[in-house]
Motif scaffolding. Structure first.
Motif, PDB file in Angstrom:
ATOM      1  N   THR A  50       0.850  -1.180   0.000  1.00 51.80           N
ATOM      2  CA  THR A  50       0.000   0.000   0.000  1.00 51.80           C
ATOM      3  C   THR A  50       0.890   1.237   0.000  1.00 51.80           C
ATOM      4  O   THR A  50       2.064   1.170   0.365  1.00 51.80           O
ATOM      5  CB  THR A  50      -0.923   0.037   1.228  1.00 51.80           C
ATOM      6  OG1 THR A  50      -0.130  -0.057   2.411  1.00 51.80           O
ATOM      7  CG2 THR A  50      -1.918  -1.105   1.205  1.00 51.80           C
TER       8      THR A  50
ATOM      9  N   LEU B 129      -9.672  -1.404  -2.461  1.00 50.20           N
ATOM     10  CA  LEU B 129      -8.605  -2.092  -1.727  1.00 50.20           C
ATOM     11  C   LEU B 129      -7.935  -1.158  -0.730  1.00 50.20           C
ATOM     12  O   LEU B 129      -7.701  -1.516   0.432  1.00 50.20           O
ATOM     13  CB  LEU B 129      -7.570  -2.634  -2.715  1.00 50.20           C
ATOM     14  CG  LEU B 129      -6.385  -3.407  -2.136  1.00 50.20           C
ATOM     15  CD1 LEU B 129      -6.837  -4.747  -1.608  1.00 50.20           C
ATOM     16  CD2 LEU B 129      -5.307  -3.595  -3.185  1.00 50.20           C
TER      17      LEU B 129
ATOM     18  N   GLY C  91      -6.978  -3.035   2.524  1.00 56.65           N
ATOM     19  CA  GLY C  91      -6.384  -4.205   1.897  1.00 56.65           C
ATOM     20  C   GLY C  91      -7.186  -5.472   2.050  1.00 56.65           C
ATOM     21  O   GLY C  91      -6.758  -6.531   1.608  1.00 56.65           O
TER      22      GLY C  91
ATOM     23  N   LYS D 170      -9.713  -8.391   1.332  1.00 58.22           N
ATOM     24  CA  LYS D 170     -10.076  -8.948   0.024  1.00 58.22           C
ATOM     25  C   LYS D 170     -11.583  -9.051  -0.180  1.00 58.22           C
ATOM     26  O   LYS D 170     -12.064  -8.926  -1.296  1.00 58.22           O
ATOM     27  CB  LYS D 170      -9.448 -10.347  -0.137  1.00 58.22           C
ATOM     28  CG  LYS D 170      -9.924 -11.363   0.887  1.00 58.22           C
ATOM     29  CD  LYS D 170      -9.309 -12.726   0.621  1.00 58.22           C
ATOM     30  CE  LYS D 170      -9.795 -13.743   1.651  1.00 58.22           C
ATOM     31  NZ  LYS D 170      -9.271 -15.073   1.399  1.00 58.22           N
TER      32      LYS D 170
ATOM     33  N   TYR E 245      -1.317  -7.893   1.058  1.00 61.19           N
ATOM     34  CA  TYR E 245      -2.012  -8.477  -0.090  1.00 61.19           C
ATOM     35  C   TYR E 245      -1.217  -9.696  -0.531  1.00 61.19           C
ATOM     36  O   TYR E 245      -0.571  -9.695  -1.560  1.00 61.19           O
ATOM     37  CB  TYR E 245      -2.083  -7.449  -1.220  1.00 61.19           C
ATOM     38  CG  TYR E 245      -3.071  -7.779  -2.287  1.00 61.19           C
ATOM     39  CD1 TYR E 245      -4.410  -7.476  -2.128  1.00 61.19           C
ATOM     40  CD2 TYR E 245      -2.675  -8.395  -3.457  1.00 61.19           C
ATOM     41  CE1 TYR E 245      -5.322  -7.758  -3.120  1.00 61.19           C
ATOM     42  CE2 TYR E 245      -3.581  -8.692  -4.456  1.00 61.19           C
ATOM     43  CZ  TYR E 245      -4.906  -8.361  -4.276  1.00 61.19           C
ATOM     44  OH  TYR E 245      -5.807  -8.647  -5.267  1.00 61.19           O
TER      45      TYR E 245
ATOM     46  N   ASN F 271      -4.944 -14.101  -0.025  1.00 62.07           N
ATOM     47  CA  ASN F 271      -6.085 -13.422  -0.627  1.00 62.07           C
ATOM     48  C   ASN F 271      -6.612 -14.158  -1.852  1.00 62.07           C
ATOM     49  O   ASN F 271      -7.500 -13.669  -2.527  1.00 62.07           O
ATOM     50  CB  ASN F 271      -5.692 -12.004  -1.055  1.00 62.07           C
ATOM     51  CG  ASN F 271      -5.636 -11.070   0.130  1.00 62.07           C
ATOM     52  OD1 ASN F 271      -6.030 -11.415   1.228  1.00 62.07           O
ATOM     53  ND2 ASN F 271      -5.142  -9.872  -0.118  1.00 62.07           N
TER      54      ASN F 271
END
Length: 713
Positions: free
Chosen positions: A170, A430, A435, A437, A582, A586
């Motif tokens: 991120t 997201l 973040g 899922k 992530y 996920n």
């Protein structure tokens, strides 16, 4: 905020959502006043901060070139033994898909013709050969190295801190060397709010241009007239399609659509290349590159001083703002496909290959249009002056098979429209969901329609001028953030190199280090943080060694006197914010189970028999063996008199294999493959496909490592 109906980071989602809603309401109610406001705002930003944009973008480019040429270029985006997930040709193809978009289709004809008839600063005669050369030079300037330099800053920073130091993928993570744990607080939230707003307005600008161009194309084909109302209808229809794709889980279909669109775009390029005259266009391509490089520095720092021209405001500053606003979106895509590359390879590949491909596209469409205007029956200047969005279709009208080529162009634009809106909404969702899922349906719908509604309001509030003003304004704060990102990246790289030197100095001065402190089984030395700056989980003792030799003797006391409650609090924070990450957890549940079963079968049926055979033989030579078997990893330790001689392990890994196009942001749009690697006390070896591992191969590789140990000991 995490429950059935809300899965979001409220400190990012709510301010972003409120800002968007306020803009939509004010723009809808006060459309006329908004037009006046946008004109005034564009003048204010251009007059007062134009120099800042030019200097910042030049700084970004020179910074990445310096990184590429420096000793930092050898650092890999991942553990030192990490191999790229994609071959060069596949990687280049994906980079090209990132570079192609609505903007390239909109401006590849419009910009050269517009600058040909209205040269920047009126320094050369209008509609002259010199004006044509300058028009292509400036077009290359706006779509070349500077644009990709901006994307590289974000993409490289995300890839470095995520893949090499295991921080979440991120925007806030790239500021860790400056902010430390504060990235999880106010400042991290603020950075991501700016990234969200930049992405929303950057993509909304692309969609606004796309709607104008599709409307013009349909008007050319006599479907319906060219009006703002029809453009709004087009935005609503295509945004609805993008929203359905984002929430319905038909990701493979959208990915196939994106790959089809890439193919159709190349097909359109080939058609215009052949119809426009290959020899002429290849000569133009060479000359355009020469002109671009010859005046590179001058054009980079040209502010238009003393010329009283609107060129910088309407063109260069608009482009720089557009690229900066879109950088979180495109940068994240580039980062996701570049794991395992070295920094030098990453910068060279992302800077040169997409730029050259963009140059070729611009040459084919731009020089074909200029050729028609200068040597053919003309009409291009009048068409662009009348309606800039019609430029592509006027060009195709003057070539053979105009109906087929125009229809093909409309499909390409619409497909880019759908995939860009779909992917951008997923990226924004997201970020604002921390973040996570699986987010509620309404969140995806909200962001997908927000992008479309922003584009509609901007069109109602002034059309192209409003679109230009929006990106120039929204990109300004993120440009400041990008300067800090550059400093943060340099600080992170510098820290890593200093820590490595410190480790070398310690070894050179004979400080005794146990094998356990050098490496942890199953964990690459690079997988752990490298200094106090990156100390999130406190896994590696060496990571805290000071860089200065004179304070090395105080290392132990510094390490073990740290407040244990503070360390626990940091671990809690890391765990709490894990949803920002992530990783492969996920992946879709069904696919993940399949991969887990595959790895378990590999460990049980290939690795375990080999280790058991080794164990039975080793026991004959006055040695003892510790055998450990788990679902994804197995290890064998050889001991003599309870002293370890060799640690040998094999670890299974699941790798993502993403598609060529932006919907690869969607966690369900992946192809998964299993790999394995040998783990030693000195760290992991290269990753290989499972089929490379057979019981015989494992036994021989074990013996190779045992022989190396015997020689050294």
């Amino acid at each position: 905020m995490n429950n059935r109906f809300f899965r979001l980071n409220p400190y990012v989602f709510l301010p972003s959502a409120v800002f968007v809603i306020v803009i939509l309401i004010l723009g809808s109610i006060f459309a006329d006043q908004a037009l006046i406001f946008f004109n005034s705002l564009q003048d204010f930003v251009s007059n007062n901060f134009g120099w800042f944009y030019l200097l910042s973008v030049a700084g970004f480019l020179f910074f990445i070139v310096w990184l590429m040429c420096s000793h930092y270029g050898r650092i890999r985006l991942g553990p030192d033994d990490e191999e790229p997930e994609y071959g060069l040709l596949t990687w280049f193809a994906m980079l090209f898909s990132a570079g192609m978009g609505i903007g390239l289709l909109f401006y590849s004809v419009a910009e050269p013709i517009k600058l040909f008839s209205n040269p920047p600063g009126h320094l050369v005669p209008e509609n002259s050969a010199t004006a044509a050369l300058d028009a292509m030079r400036y077009t290359f300037f706006h779509w070349g190295f500077h644009a990709w330099g901006i994307y590289i800053i974000i993409g490289l920073s995300l890839a470095y801190f995520s893949y090499r130091h295991k921080l979440p993928l991120t925007i806030r993570s790239v500021l860790y060397p400056i902010l430390g744990e504060k990235i999880y607080g106010f400042w991290g939230n603020l950075v991501e709010i700016m990234a969200v707003l930049g992405t929303l307005f950057g993509v909304a600008t692309s969609l606004g241009l796309g709607a104008m161009q599709v409307n013009s194309g349909l008007n050319h084909l006599n479907f319906f007239t060219n009006t703002t109302g029809h453009q709004i209808v087009l935005i609503l229809i295509i945004t609805s399609i993008a929203t359905l794709s984002a929430v319905s889980g038909v990701d493979k279909g959208i990915r196939r659509l994106s790959e089809l669109n890439l193919f159709l775009g190349i097909l359109l390029l080939i058609f215009v290349f052949i119809a426009g005259g290959p020899s002429f266009l290849l000569m133009a391509f060479v000359q355009n590159i020469g002109n671009y490089l010859q005046t590179f520095i001058k054009t980079t720092f040209d502010t238009g001083l003393f010329r009283n021209t609107s060129f910088q405001k309407e063109w260069t500053l608009f482009y720089w703002g557009w690229w900066i606003a879109s950088s979180p979106f495109v940068g994240m895509f580039i980062a996701r496909i570049s794991k395992g590359r070295t920094i030098r390879e990453f910068i060279a590949g992302v800077l040169i290959v997409p730029s050259l491909l963009s140059f070729f596209w611009l040459t084919v469409f731009g020089n074909t249009a200029l050729s028609i205007q200068i040597f053919g029956n003309g009409g291009m200047v009048e068409a662009v002056d009348s309606n800039i969005a019609t430029s592509l279709f006027v060009l195709l009208e003057k070539l053979p098979l105009q109906t087929i080529s125009s229809t093909l162009a409309i499909f390409v634009i619409v497909f880019f429209f759908v995939t860009s809106a779909d992917s951008a909404s997923l990226v924004v969702d997201l970020i604002t969901a921390g973040g996570q899922k699986k987010t509620p349906l309404w969140q995806k719908v909200f962001w997908a329609f927000s992008i479309g509604l922003i584009a509609i309001v901007l069109l109602l509030s002034g059309g192209l001028v409003a679109l230009q003003t929006a990106v120039i304004t929204m990109a300004l704060p993120f440009a400041v953030i990008m300067l800090f990102i550059c400093f943060s990246l340099w600080k992170g790289l510098k820290t890593e190199v200093e820590i490595k030197k410190a480790k070398s100095n310690i070894s050179a001065h004979g400080v005794l280090l146990s094998k356990e402190s050098i490496s942890v089984p199953g964990i690459s030395p690079v997988d752990t943080p490298i200094s106090k700056t990156f100390d999130i989980e406190s896994q590696d003792i060496l990571s805290n060694i000071p860089a200065k030799e004179e304070i090395i003797e105080n290392c132990s006391s510094e390490l073990y006197e740290e407040n244990w409650k503070k360390r626990l609090e940091r671990l809690k924070k890391r765990s709490f914010h894990k949803f920002f990450a992530y990783h492969y957890d996920n992946l879709p549940e069904e696919g993940l189970q399949k991969m887990n079963h595959k790895l378990e079968d590999f460990i049980q049926n290939i690795v375990k028999p080999a280790f058991e055979e080794i164990e039975s033989e080793i026991l004959k030579y006055d040695r003892s063996v510790k055998l450990s078997i788990s679902t994804h990893q197995a290890s064998i330790i050889v001991l003599k008199d309870d002293i370890e001689e060799l640690y040998y392990g094999i670890r299974g890994k699941i790798y993502h294999k993403y598609g060529y196009t932006f919907p690869a942001f969607n966690p369900t749009d992946v192809k998964m493959e299993c790999f394995a690697q040998v783990i030693l006390r000195s760290g992991p070896k290269k990753v290989h496909e499972l089929k490379r591992f057979t019981p015989e191969h494992i036994i021989h590789d074990f013996l190779n490592e045992y022989e190396k140990w015997a020689i050294l000991n």
